[in-house]
Design a protein around this motif. Structure first.
Motif, PDB file in Angstrom:
ATOM      1  N   GLU A  19      -5.325  16.876   2.674  1.00  0.00           N
ATOM      2  CA  GLU A  19      -6.495  17.945   2.186  1.00  0.00           C
ATOM      3  C   GLU A  19      -7.551  17.736   2.546  1.00  0.00           C
ATOM      4  O   GLU A  19      -8.447  18.512   3.123  1.00  0.00           O
ATOM      5  N   LEU A  20      -8.121  16.445   2.368  1.00  0.00           N
ATOM      6  CA  LEU A  20      -9.549  16.002   2.749  1.00  0.00           C
ATOM      7  C   LEU A  20      -9.774  16.244   4.252  1.00  0.00           C
ATOM      8  O   LEU A  20     -10.715  16.596   4.685  1.00  0.00           O
ATOM      9  N   GLU A  21      -8.647  15.740   5.027  1.00  0.00           N
ATOM     10  CA  GLU A  21      -8.812  15.720   6.574  1.00  0.00           C
ATOM     11  C   GLU A  21      -8.942  17.206   6.899  1.00  0.00           C
ATOM     12  O   GLU A  21      -9.472  17.529   8.016  1.00  0.00           O
ATOM     13  N   ALA A  22      -8.356  18.163   6.302  1.00  0.00           N
ATOM     14  CA  ALA A  22      -8.076  19.513   6.693  1.00  0.00           C
ATOM     15  C   ALA A  22      -9.516  20.113   6.609  1.00  0.00           C
ATOM     16  O   ALA A  22      -9.701  21.399   6.958  1.00  0.00           O
ATOM     17  N   GLN A  23     -10.604  19.659   5.597  1.00  0.00           N
ATOM     18  CA  GLN A  23     -11.701  20.374   5.330  1.00  0.00           C
ATOM     19  C   GLN A  23     -12.855  20.453   6.279  1.00  0.00           C
ATOM     20  O   GLN A  23     -12.813  19.389   7.260  1.00  0.00           O
ATOM     21  N   ALA A  77      -6.027  -3.479  -3.313  1.00  0.00           N
ATOM     22  CA  ALA A  77      -5.660  -4.455  -2.005  1.00  0.00           C
ATOM     23  C   ALA A  77      -4.501  -4.007  -1.269  1.00  0.00           C
ATOM     24  O   ALA A  77      -4.630  -3.777   0.064  1.00  0.00           O
ATOM     25  N   GLU A  78      -3.473  -3.890  -1.888  1.00  0.00           N
ATOM     26  CA  GLU A  78      -2.267  -3.512  -1.276  1.00  0.00           C
ATOM     27  C   GLU A  78      -2.227  -2.133  -0.725  1.00  0.00           C
ATOM     28  O   GLU A  78      -1.889  -1.842   0.512  1.00  0.00           O
ATOM     29  N   THR A  79      -3.055  -1.121  -1.204  1.00  0.00           N
ATOM     30  CA  THR A  79      -3.183   0.161  -0.567  1.00  0.00           C
ATOM     31  C   THR A  79      -3.870  -0.040   0.795  1.00  0.00           C
ATOM     32  O   THR A  79      -3.434   0.636   1.684  1.00  0.00           O
ATOM     33  N   LEU A  80      -4.996  -0.679   0.741  1.00  0.00           N
ATOM     34  CA  LEU A  80      -5.883  -0.983   1.787  1.00  0.00           C
ATOM     35  C   LEU A  80      -4.971  -1.764   2.726  1.00  0.00           C
ATOM     36  O   LEU A  80      -4.984  -1.391   4.196  1.00  0.00           O
ATOM     37  N   ALA A  81      -4.180  -2.603   2.721  1.00  0.00           N
ATOM     38  CA  ALA A  81      -3.309  -3.469   3.525  1.00  0.00           C
ATOM     39  C   ALA A  81      -2.433  -2.500   4.081  1.00  0.00           C
ATOM     40  O   ALA A  81      -1.866  -2.541   5.467  1.00  0.00           O
ATOM     41  N   LEU A  82      -1.572  -1.390   3.418  1.00  0.00           N
ATOM     42  CA  LEU A  82      -0.789  -0.513   4.057  1.00  0.00           C
ATOM     43  C   LEU A  82      -1.375   0.313   4.967  1.00  0.00           C
ATOM     44  O   LEU A  82      -0.822   0.644   6.031  1.00  0.00           O
ATOM     45  N   ALA A  83      -2.488   0.734   4.749  1.00  0.00           N
ATOM     46  CA  ALA A  83      -3.557   1.573   5.546  1.00  0.00           C
ATOM     47  C   ALA A  83      -3.591   0.919   6.941  1.00  0.00           C
ATOM     48  O   ALA A  83      -3.678   1.385   8.127  1.00  0.00           O
ATOM     49  N   TRP A  84      -3.894  -0.475   6.636  1.00  0.00           N
ATOM     50  CA  TRP A  84      -4.075  -1.326   7.823  1.00  0.00           C
ATOM     51  C   TRP A  84      -3.021  -1.574   8.872  1.00  0.00           C
ATOM     52  O   TRP A  84      -2.967  -1.531   9.987  1.00  0.00           O
ATOM     53  N   VAL A  85      -1.590  -1.791   7.996  1.00  0.00           N
ATOM     54  CA  VAL A  85      -0.401  -1.793   8.682  1.00  0.00           C
ATOM     55  C   VAL A  85       0.048  -0.578   9.594  1.00  0.00           C
ATOM     56  O   VAL A  85       0.254  -0.605  10.622  1.00  0.00           O
ATOM     57  N   GLY A  86      -0.312   0.383   8.904  1.00  0.00           N
ATOM     58  CA  GLY A  86      -0.052   1.969   9.406  1.00  0.00           C
ATOM     59  C   GLY A  86      -1.171   2.061  10.704  1.00  0.00           C
ATOM     60  O   GLY A  86      -0.364   2.806  11.522  1.00  0.00           O
ATOM     61  N   ARG A  87      -2.198   1.480  10.561  1.00  0.00           N
ATOM     62  CA  ARG A  87      -3.237   1.902  11.835  1.00  0.00           C
ATOM     63  C   ARG A  87      -3.055   0.906  12.822  1.00  0.00           C
ATOM     64  O   ARG A  87      -3.396   1.200  13.822  1.00  0.00           O
ATOM     65  N   GLY A  88      -2.160  -0.292  12.619  1.00  0.00           N
ATOM     66  CA  GLY A  88      -1.663  -1.093  13.610  1.00  0.00           C
ATOM     67  C   GLY A  88      -2.747  -2.459  13.640  1.00  0.00           C
ATOM     68  O   GLY A  88      -2.465  -3.214  14.552  1.00  0.00           O
ATOM     69  N   ILE A 111     -12.335   1.017  -1.685  1.00  0.00           N
ATOM     70  CA  ILE A 111     -12.353   2.334  -1.780  1.00  0.00           C
ATOM     71  C   ILE A 111     -13.162   3.082  -0.763  1.00  0.00           C
ATOM     72  O   ILE A 111     -12.579   3.864   0.036  1.00  0.00           O
ATOM     73  N   ASP A 112     -14.430   2.568  -0.462  1.00  0.00           N
ATOM     74  CA  ASP A 112     -15.043   3.286   0.608  1.00  0.00           C
ATOM     75  C   ASP A 112     -14.530   3.022   1.846  1.00  0.00           C
ATOM     76  O   ASP A 112     -14.195   4.043   2.557  1.00  0.00           O
ATOM     77  N   GLU A 113     -13.657   2.091   2.202  1.00  0.00           N
ATOM     78  CA  GLU A 113     -13.228   1.826   3.259  1.00  0.00           C
ATOM     79  C   GLU A 113     -12.000   2.758   3.572  1.00  0.00           C
ATOM     80  O   GLU A 113     -11.790   3.449   4.571  1.00  0.00           O
ATOM     81  N   LEU A 114     -11.339   2.835   2.523  1.00  0.00           N
ATOM     82  CA  LEU A 114     -10.070   3.851   2.715  1.00  0.00           C
ATOM     83  C   LEU A 114     -10.586   5.102   2.831  1.00  0.00           C
ATOM     84  O   LEU A 114     -10.110   5.948   3.471  1.00  0.00           O
ATOM     85  N   LEU A 115     -11.536   5.663   2.019  1.00  0.00           N
ATOM     86  CA  LEU A 115     -12.025   7.087   2.181  1.00  0.00           C
ATOM     87  C   LEU A 115     -12.663   7.341   3.267  1.00  0.00           C
ATOM     88  O   LEU A 115     -12.890   8.716   3.784  1.00  0.00           O
ATOM     89  N   ASP A 116     -13.431   6.376   4.158  1.00  0.00           N
ATOM     90  CA  ASP A 116     -14.009   6.737   5.279  1.00  0.00           C
ATOM     91  C   ASP A 116     -13.254   6.568   6.561  1.00  0.00           C
ATOM     92  O   ASP A 116     -13.411   6.658   7.655  1.00  0.00           O
ATOM     93  N   MET A 117     -11.694   6.164   6.164  1.00  0.00           N
ATOM     94  CA  MET A 117     -10.784   5.912   7.357  1.00  0.00           C
ATOM     95  C   MET A 117     -10.227   7.035   7.996  1.00  0.00           C
ATOM     96  O   MET A 117      -9.681   7.940   7.205  1.00  0.00           O
TER      97      MET A 117
END
Length: 142
Positions: A19-23, A77-88, A111-117
């Motif tokens: 939703e945020l990406e569509a704005q 930390a797990e959520t950020l690590a999952l995003a990093w794995v998904g990003r490659g 949190i900032d890194e996740l929201l800015d990704m």
């Protein structure tokens, strides 16, 4: 790998991130009228793409920030690590390294890194898929 973060929470974050990406920012009435793209008609109104755009809604980002803030440190930390794995940035075989690096970052910066990704939703989804998790059917009535 067994998730520390509830799958439902991660899937809700993915939905909200989409939703945020569509704005897009609302049209500024003070904007230069000569700066009109090819899809505008004579009155300067969007014809083709305006129905596909969601105006900025800070409530979505606020909700995501609150959800992330409510996570325990290891879950964040797990959520950020999952995003990093998904990003490659990390491979599945480097999971422990990704988690260690994410744990070295203070929670607010995570949190900032996740929201800015860019493409956060896709990265989280790909990270989950790398460990054979999916949001298919999560939160839906059977």
């Amino acid at each position: 790998m067994e998730l520390l973060t509830p799958l439902e929470t991660l899937c809700r974050l993915i939905i909200r991130a989409r939703e945020l990406e569509a704005q897009v920012p609302a049209n500024d009435p003070d904007e230069d009228p000569d700066n009109v793209d090819d899809f505008d008609d004579e009155e300067g109104e969007d014809q083709a793409l305006s129905v596909l755009q969601d105006e900025l809604n800070t409530g979505v980002e606020d909700e995501m920030r609150a959800t992330l803030d409510d996570l325990a440190d290891d879950q964040l930390a797990e959520t950020l690590a999952l995003a990093w794995v998904g990003r490659g940035t990390y491979d599945v075989s480097e999971w422990e390294d990704a988690c260690a690096e994410a744990n070295d970052i203070d929670p607010e910066s995570r949190i900032d890194e996740l929201l800015d990704m860019p493409l956060l939703a896709s990265h989280l989804e790909a990270g989950l898929a790398a460990f054979d998790y999916s949001c298919d059917g999560v939160g839906q009535l059977d």
